[in-house]
Design an enzyme around this catalytic site. Sequence first.
Site, PDB file in Angstrom:
ATOM      1  CE1 TYR A  59      -4.710  -2.424   4.845  1.00 53.00           C
ATOM      2  CE2 TYR A  59      -4.025  -0.253   4.427  1.00 53.00           C
ATOM      3  CZ  TYR A  59      -4.369  -1.486   3.975  1.00 53.00           C
ATOM      4  OH  TYR A  59      -4.505  -1.458   2.669  1.00 53.00           O
ATOM      5  CB  SER A  62      -0.892  -0.082   1.005  1.00 52.86           C
ATOM      6  OG  SER A  62      -1.610   1.138   1.439  1.00 52.86           O
TER       7      SER A  62
END
Length: 306
Positions: free
Chosen positions: A210, A197
Site C-alpha cells: 500500500y 498518503s
Amino acid sequence: MSTDDQAAPADQFGWADPRTRYPNVSPEPQTQAEPGLQSEMTPVPDLGEATYRGTGRLVGRKALVTGGDSGIGAAVAIAFAREGADVAIAYLPEEQSDADHVVEQIEAAGRTAVAVPGDLRDRGYAKELVERAVDGLGGLDALVSVAGKQRWQPDLLDISDEQFEATFDVNVFGLFRLVKAALPHLQPGSTITTTASMEAYKPAPDRLDYAASKGAINNFSKGLSQLLVERGIRVNVVAPGPTWTVLQPSGGVDPSTLPEFGSSESPMGRAAQPAELAPAYVFLASQESSYVAGETLNVNGGMVTP
C-alpha cells in the site's frame, strides 16, 4: 474555554482547538469482510453531513469522485455538491447501501448525482465510468481519485503476489486508466486531484505494498501535472494522515491496534475524520488554487514530511 468543555463547531469554519475539534475515536477492535460498509462501523465516520457549509466555490462544476461511497471520497462528494457541483461517484457494487446515502446527500444539496458501481481492476470499467459520468452530468471538469486498496500483513513473506498486484492494480493502474479515459473530456480550467498518503513518505512496515503504491501515485501525479499544465489542466495531490474510514476495519490495519488508531501517530493525538479532508479537495478543485499545480497537500495532523 477548556478543551474539556469546548463545543463542537457548527460548520468547517467554526473556531476550535484542532486537537479536540473531533473526538479521538479510539475504536473497539472490529473486522469486516473487504471492502466493508461504513454504516456498520463503530463509530460511523463523520462525512460532514451535519457540518459542511458550502460557499459557492464549485458552482457549475461537473465532478467524478472514485471511492465516493464512504470515507474521504464520500466526504469530498458531499462537500463538492454543497459547493455547487454536480457529482458522479464510483464504488464497488457491494458498497451500494453506503453509496445510496451519499447520493441522498448530493441530491439534498440540489445537485445532480450519478452513481456508477464497478471495479477499478476491470480494465473496461474506467471508460464506462467516465462515459456514464459525462452523459449524466453533461460533461466533466473535475476528476478526484480517492478509491484505494489496503491490506495489512505482519511480514513481507505474508504478502502474496496476488495481493501486491491487486493493490497496484486498484491504486496505480486504476488511476492510470481513469486519467486516460477522462483526459479527452477535460478542457482548460479542469482539475485532477489524486490521493497519496503519509505512508508515501513514512511507510508502515505492515503495509508495504500500500505504501509503495501511494508513493507511485505521488510521483505519477507530479509528472502528470507537468504534462497537463500546458493544456491548462491542473493536477495536484492530497496526502492524508491516519483517517477513520472503512479501510481500517476491513483488513487495512491490524484489528488489535484500532483502539490506538491515529492517537500514537499524529501529533494531534487523534485520527482525522473524513470531513476534515474534504476542504483540501475543494480548495484544489476551486479557482482559489488557480496557481497551484504539481503540489502535494499534506493533511496529516502535523506529521512532518520531507
